[in-house]
Design an enzyme around this catalytic site. Structure first.
Site, PDB file in Angstrom:
ATOM      1  N   GLY A  11      -6.634 -12.126  -9.313  1.00 13.83           N
ATOM      2  CA  GLY A  11      -6.375 -11.938 -10.735  1.00 13.83           C
ATOM      3  C   GLY A  11      -5.961 -10.513 -11.044  1.00 13.83           C
ATOM      4  O   GLY A  11      -6.470  -9.563 -10.441  1.00 13.83           O
ATOM      5  N   ARG A  72      -1.773 -16.405  -5.698  1.00 12.88           N
ATOM      6  CA  ARG A  72      -2.749 -16.978  -4.770  1.00 12.88           C
ATOM      7  C   ARG A  72      -1.994 -17.502  -3.541  1.00 12.88           C
ATOM      8  O   ARG A  72      -0.825 -17.866  -3.633  1.00 12.88           O
ATOM      9  CB  ARG A  72      -3.501 -18.136  -5.428  1.00 12.88           C
ATOM     10  N   ASP A 103     -12.996  -9.825  -4.344  1.00 11.30           N
ATOM     11  CA  ASP A 103     -13.746 -10.233  -3.162  1.00 11.30           C
ATOM     12  C   ASP A 103     -12.902 -11.025  -2.173  1.00 11.30           C
ATOM     13  O   ASP A 103     -12.892 -10.739  -0.966  1.00 11.30           O
ATOM     14  CB  ASP A 103     -14.958 -11.056  -3.612  1.00 11.30           C
ATOM     15  N   THR A 125     -10.715  -5.801 -10.525  1.00 11.04           N
ATOM     16  CA  THR A 125     -11.037  -7.069 -11.174  1.00 11.04           C
ATOM     17  C   THR A 125     -11.783  -6.777 -12.461  1.00 11.04           C
ATOM     18  O   THR A 125     -12.656  -5.901 -12.492  1.00 11.04           O
ATOM     19  CB  THR A 125     -11.895  -7.981 -10.279  1.00 11.04           C
ATOM     20  N   ASP A 127     -13.952  -8.575 -13.734  1.00  7.92           N
ATOM     21  CA  ASP A 127     -15.283  -9.175 -13.681  1.00  7.92           C
ATOM     22  C   ASP A 127     -16.382  -8.192 -13.285  1.00  7.92           C
ATOM     23  O   ASP A 127     -17.559  -8.454 -13.515  1.00  7.92           O
ATOM     24  CB  ASP A 127     -15.299 -10.350 -12.702  1.00  7.92           C
ATOM     25  N   ASP A 129     -17.608  -7.662 -10.424  1.00  4.07           N
ATOM     26  CA  ASP A 129     -18.547  -8.461  -9.622  1.00  4.07           C
ATOM     27  C   ASP A 129     -18.510  -8.144  -8.132  1.00  4.07           C
ATOM     28  O   ASP A 129     -18.984  -8.949  -7.322  1.00  4.07           O
ATOM     29  CB  ASP A 129     -18.270  -9.948  -9.831  1.00  4.07           C
ATOM     30  N   GLY A 170     -15.499 -13.539 -16.698  1.00  3.00           N
ATOM     31  CA  GLY A 170     -16.431 -12.892 -15.792  1.00  3.00           C
ATOM     32  C   GLY A 170     -16.711 -13.702 -14.546  1.00  3.00           C
ATOM     33  O   GLY A 170     -17.472 -13.292 -13.678  1.00  3.00           O
ATOM     34  N   ARG A 171     -16.118 -14.894 -14.481  1.00  3.73           N
ATOM     35  CA  ARG A 171     -16.352 -15.801 -13.355  1.00  3.73           C
ATOM     36  C   ARG A 171     -17.852 -16.082 -13.242  1.00  3.73           C
ATOM     37  O   ARG A 171     -18.433 -16.584 -14.187  1.00  3.73           O
ATOM     38  CB  ARG A 171     -15.767 -15.226 -12.059  1.00  3.73           C
ATOM     39  N   ARG A 243     -18.651 -21.721 -35.535  1.00  2.00           N
ATOM     40  CA  ARG A 243     -17.298 -21.669 -34.981  1.00  2.00           C
ATOM     41  C   ARG A 243     -17.341 -21.079 -33.565  1.00  2.00           C
ATOM     42  O   ARG A 243     -18.202 -20.254 -33.245  1.00  2.00           O
ATOM     43  CB  ARG A 243     -16.374 -20.830 -35.866  1.00  2.00           C
ATOM     44  N   ARG A 252      -7.563  -9.958 -19.795  1.00  2.00           N
ATOM     45  CA  ARG A 252      -6.941  -9.377 -18.600  1.00  2.00           C
ATOM     46  C   ARG A 252      -5.792  -8.428 -18.929  1.00  2.00           C
ATOM     47  O   ARG A 252      -5.345  -7.677 -18.070  1.00  2.00           O
ATOM     48  CB  ARG A 252      -6.404 -10.485 -17.697  1.00  2.00           C
TER      49      ARG A 252
END
Length: 319
Positions: A11, A72, A103, A125, A127, A129, A170-171, A243, A252
């Protein structure tokens, strides 16, 4: 070493262009030729490689996304695909590779190192992470994007006296939700790393309503629950108009913050130093504001966890 290559994979994240710029200019400073690999490992396998010069990376430090594009590649996950990638790098005389990504991208870089092409990873990333580094490129920009969106949502939530559920990316990590939620005073924050009780979330909303609170913001990390389902359940239990906003890929994009531009510049430059020192099979990390290299294996053995003291603090301040 005379020729290195750089690619972005997985990503995209704001600040990747700043990292590419740093790799190219630091490489040229040391007399290296720098090759850009377009469209990640897919482009590497299929020979989408082009030389990069000082001018190639001009006027990109402030731009989001990645000038090298990203894609990918299922083929690269196979031994045949990895062998093709190595042959392509050898064909172009590439002696070292810098991979900017997450990762999965780093696992590919580790494979290439094992096959004879020294590779260094730069964590990019939103995220945040990746174990072993305090921050990843793009995270700061993403949380600022979320904060700006919540500020706008809060205006309309106040005007209509509504509860809003906001789902963020954030996956499997809750860092974006946690940091943005604390920064923007969310009433409740739902993250994968901490158990949550929807009864408690609803009770917090009711307490706020009794003391005259006219609106509420519930922040949900995508890795823990669906914002839509959380919103439906809150509406069912309270009867209040609720909502839901799913921010999605807006997180992103955008011009990287000063923090991400500086972090990317420092990390990109450090990656070149590691390659020149013959230190492949490593990722660049920032730990307590110090840039250093750590072996991929060391990072992969760890498990990323956000600072849960921040989660506790957010709950206290939203009382």
């Amino acid at each position: 070493m005379k020729r290195i290559a750089v690619l972005t994979s997985g990503g995209d994240a704001p600040g990747m262009n700043a990292a590419i710029r740093a790799v190219v200019r630091k490489g040229v400073y040391h007399g290296l030729e720098v090759i850009g690999v377009y469209r990640g490992y897919h482009g590497l396998i299929h020979g989408d490689l082009r030389p990069l010069s000082l001018g190639s990376v001009g006027d990109i430090i402030h731009r989001g996304g990645t000038m090298l594009y990203t894609a990918r590649s299922e083929e690269f996950k196979t031994e045949e695909g990895q062998a093709k990638a190595v042959k392509m790098l050898e064909k172009h005389g590439v002696e070292g590779l810098i991979v900017i990504g997450g990762d999965g991208s780093f696992r590919g870089a580790m494979k290439l190192t094992q096959m004879g092409i020294p590779a260094v990873g730069v964590p990019g990333t939103i995220d945040n992470d990746i174990p072993g580094t305090d921050f990843t490129i793009g995270f700061d920009t993403a949380i600022n994007t979320v904060i700006q969106a919540i500020d706008k949502i809060r205006d309309t939530a106040t005007s209509h006296e509504r509860t809003y559920v906001v789902e963020v990316m954030g996956r499997d990590a809750g860092d974006i939700a946690l940091w943005a939620g604390l920064a923007d005073g969310a009433e409740s924050i739902l993250i994968p790393e901490a158990p949550y009780d929807l009864d408690e979330v609803v009770e917090r909303l009711r307490r706020g309503n009794k003391r005259g609170k006219k609106h509420s913001i519930i922040l949900v990390a995508e890795g823990v629950a669906s914002g839509v389902k959380v919103g439906e359940e809150i509406r069912r239990r309270t009867g209040w108009e609720t909502r839901v906003t799913v921010l999605g890929h807006i997180q992103r994009g955008g011009s990287p913050t000063a923090f991400d531009r500086v972090l990317a510049s420092r990390m990109g430059a450090a990656a070149v130093d590691l390659i020149l020192d013959g230190e492949g099979n490593q990722m660049v990390a920032i730990q307590k504001n110090e840039i250093r290299g750590i072996p991929f294996e060391e990072a992969f053995k760890q498990k990323h966890r956000p600072d849960l003291s921040m989660y506790q603090l957010a709950g206290i301040l939203a009382i």
